[in-house]
Structures are given as C-alpha cells and as structure tokens.
Design a protein around this motif. Structure first.
Motif, PDB file in Angstrom:
ATOM      1  N   MET A   1       0.173 -19.631  15.025  1.00  0.00           N
ATOM      2  CA  MET A   1       0.932 -18.755  14.153  1.00  0.00           C
ATOM      3  C   MET A   1       2.117 -18.405  14.395  1.00  0.00           C
ATOM      4  N   SER A   2       3.069 -18.367  13.459  1.00  0.00           N
ATOM      5  CA  SER A   2       4.233 -18.387  13.877  1.00  0.00           C
ATOM      6  C   SER A   2       4.756 -16.502  13.774  1.00  0.00           C
ATOM      7  N   PHE A   3       6.004 -16.512  14.310  1.00  0.00           N
ATOM      8  CA  PHE A   3       6.453 -14.981  14.400  1.00  0.00           C
ATOM      9  C   PHE A   3       6.594 -14.645  12.885  1.00  0.00           C
ATOM     10  N   LEU A   4       7.105 -15.490  12.082  1.00  0.00           N
ATOM     11  CA  LEU A   4       7.219 -14.793  10.726  1.00  0.00           C
ATOM     12  C   LEU A   4       5.831 -14.549  10.090  1.00  0.00           C
ATOM     13  N   GLY A   5       4.880 -15.365  10.323  1.00  0.00           N
ATOM     14  CA  GLY A   5       3.414 -15.166   9.927  1.00  0.00           C
ATOM     15  C   GLY A   5       2.901 -13.966  10.374  1.00  0.00           C
ATOM     16  N   LEU A   6       3.197 -13.709  11.600  1.00  0.00           N
ATOM     17  CA  LEU A   6       2.903 -12.319  11.929  1.00  0.00           C
ATOM     18  C   LEU A   6       3.286 -11.089  11.361  1.00  0.00           C
ATOM     19  N   VAL A   7       4.906 -11.156  11.351  1.00  0.00           N
ATOM     20  CA  VAL A   7       5.515 -10.020  10.665  1.00  0.00           C
ATOM     21  C   VAL A   7       4.986  -9.934   8.975  1.00  0.00           C
ATOM     22  N   LEU A   8       5.008 -10.834   8.355  1.00  0.00           N
ATOM     23  CA  LEU A   8       4.287 -11.014   7.020  1.00  0.00           C
ATOM     24  C   LEU A   8       2.669 -10.587   6.907  1.00  0.00           C
ATOM     25  N   GLY A   9       2.160 -10.970   7.923  1.00  0.00           N
ATOM     26  CA  GLY A   9       0.785 -10.550   8.080  1.00  0.00           C
ATOM     27  C   GLY A   9       0.448  -9.094   8.105  1.00  0.00           C
ATOM     28  N   SER A  10       1.361  -8.488   8.495  1.00  0.00           N
ATOM     29  CA  SER A  10       1.204  -7.065   8.572  1.00  0.00           C
ATOM     30  C   SER A  10       1.443  -6.311   7.163  1.00  0.00           C
ATOM     31  N   ILE A  11       1.967  -6.730   6.459  1.00  0.00           N
ATOM     32  CA  ILE A  11       2.368  -6.354   5.115  1.00  0.00           C
ATOM     33  C   ILE A  11       1.044  -6.018   4.129  1.00  0.00           C
ATOM     34  N   PRO A  12       0.088  -7.056   4.017  1.00  0.00           N
ATOM     35  CA  PRO A  12      -1.182  -6.682   3.331  1.00  0.00           C
ATOM     36  C   PRO A  12      -1.967  -5.445   3.673  1.00  0.00           C
ATOM     37  N   HIS A  13      -1.997  -5.145   5.294  1.00  0.00           N
ATOM     38  CA  HIS A  13      -2.429  -4.075   5.767  1.00  0.00           C
ATOM     39  C   HIS A  13      -1.987  -2.747   5.061  1.00  0.00           C
ATOM     40  N   TRP A  14      -0.600  -2.915   5.172  1.00  0.00           N
ATOM     41  CA  TRP A  14       0.162  -1.545   4.521  1.00  0.00           C
ATOM     42  C   TRP A  14      -0.004  -1.593   3.066  1.00  0.00           C
ATOM     43  N   LEU A  15       0.020  -2.621   2.319  1.00  0.00           N
ATOM     44  CA  LEU A  15      -0.201  -2.772   1.010  1.00  0.00           C
ATOM     45  C   LEU A  15      -1.516  -1.893   0.540  1.00  0.00           C
ATOM     46  N   GLN A  16      -2.611  -2.340   1.345  1.00  0.00           N
ATOM     47  CA  GLN A  16      -3.888  -1.830   1.064  1.00  0.00           C
ATOM     48  C   GLN A  16      -3.909  -0.307   1.228  1.00  0.00           C
ATOM     49  N   PHE A  17      -3.272   0.294   2.369  1.00  0.00           N
ATOM     50  CA  PHE A  17      -3.039   1.693   2.392  1.00  0.00           C
ATOM     51  C   PHE A  17      -2.273   2.182   1.267  1.00  0.00           C
ATOM     52  N   ILE A  18      -1.092   1.830   0.668  1.00  0.00           N
ATOM     53  CA  ILE A  18      -0.253   2.238  -0.193  1.00  0.00           C
ATOM     54  C   ILE A  18      -1.279   2.298  -1.470  1.00  0.00           C
ATOM     55  N   GLU A  19      -2.087   1.267  -1.752  1.00  0.00           N
ATOM     56  CA  GLU A  19      -3.076   1.009  -2.979  1.00  0.00           C
ATOM     57  C   GLU A  19      -3.970   2.105  -2.914  1.00  0.00           C
ATOM     58  N   GLU A  20      -4.523   2.443  -1.849  1.00  0.00           N
ATOM     59  CA  GLU A  20      -5.820   3.499  -1.855  1.00  0.00           C
ATOM     60  C   GLU A  20      -4.970   4.929  -1.940  1.00  0.00           C
ATOM     61  N   ARG A  21      -3.883   5.325  -1.245  1.00  0.00           N
ATOM     62  CA  ARG A  21      -3.184   6.450  -1.081  1.00  0.00           C
ATOM     63  C   ARG A  21      -2.457   6.638  -2.485  1.00  0.00           C
ATOM     64  N   GLY A  22      -2.010   5.789  -3.419  1.00  0.00           N
ATOM     65  CA  GLY A  22      -1.173   5.930  -4.375  1.00  0.00           C
ATOM     66  C   GLY A  22      -2.130   5.721  -5.618  1.00  0.00           C
ATOM     67  N   GLY A  23      -3.275   5.275  -5.448  1.00  0.00           N
ATOM     68  CA  GLY A  23      -4.118   4.934  -6.610  1.00  0.00           C
ATOM     69  C   GLY A  23      -3.550   3.755  -7.431  1.00  0.00           C
ATOM     70  N   ILE A  24      -2.690   2.960  -7.061  1.00  0.00           N
ATOM     71  CA  ILE A  24      -2.244   1.702  -7.706  1.00  0.00           C
ATOM     72  C   ILE A  24      -2.572   0.461  -7.275  1.00  0.00           C
ATOM     73  N   LYS A  25      -2.416  -0.650  -7.827  1.00  0.00           N
ATOM     74  CA  LYS A  25      -2.782  -1.884  -7.629  1.00  0.00           C
ATOM     75  C   LYS A  25      -1.598  -2.678  -7.272  1.00  0.00           C
ATOM     76  N   VAL A  26      -1.500  -2.984  -6.101  1.00  0.00           N
ATOM     77  CA  VAL A  26      -0.092  -3.491  -5.831  1.00  0.00           C
ATOM     78  C   VAL A  26      -0.276  -5.289  -5.744  1.00  0.00           C
ATOM     79  N   LEU A  27      -1.207  -5.693  -5.090  1.00  0.00           N
ATOM     80  CA  LEU A  27      -1.615  -7.129  -4.842  1.00  0.00           C
ATOM     81  C   LEU A  27      -2.786  -7.322  -5.829  1.00  0.00           C
ATOM     82  N   ASP A  28      -2.373  -7.914  -7.049  1.00  0.00           N
ATOM     83  CA  ASP A  28      -3.484  -8.144  -7.984  1.00  0.00           C
ATOM     84  C   ASP A  28      -3.894  -9.752  -7.820  1.00  0.00           C
TER      85      ASP A  28
END
Length: 70
Positions: free
Chosen positions: A1-28
C-alpha cells in the motif's frame, strides 16, 4: 500500500460521515462504480491504520455535542 493510497483511503471514511450527517449521497455506486469498488476494497484491507481511525458513530456524537447553540 502506497502513501497516496493511505491518504486517499481515509476519504471514503469521511464521506460516509458527511453522507449520514448531511443526509446527502456523495459517492453514488451507480455513477462511480470503479471508485466505489475501490473504497469497498480499501475498507476491507486489514491495516493498523483502520483501527486508529475514529468510528463513524463517534464522529457523529462528537459533532452533535460540540455544536454551539445560536
């Protein structure tokens, strides 16, 4: 796993939080099937980093309790 993979890999975690908190679907999965599949594979990767990331419920509770009343 590359450093870039680790950095980008944290984004979906935050997107799930944003989707639930904001009631919107970001990653369809229908609009972005490859990206969605990659995020699912990353979430299944057994990394120590995953254990240190805050849980979605903990993030939601933190932001609920830390909001300032107007």
């Amino acid at each position: 796993m590359s450093f870039l993979g680790l950095v980008l890999g944290s984004i979906p975690h935050w997107l799930q939080f944003i989707e639930e908190r904001g009631g919107i679907k970001v990653l369809d999965p229908r609009k972005f099937p490859s990206l969605y599949e990659w995020t699912q594979k990353f979430a299944e990767t057994p990394l120590q980093l995953k254990e240190r990331m805050p849980k979605k419920d903990d993030l939601i509770n933190y932001f609920r309790t830390s909001q300032i009343s107007a």
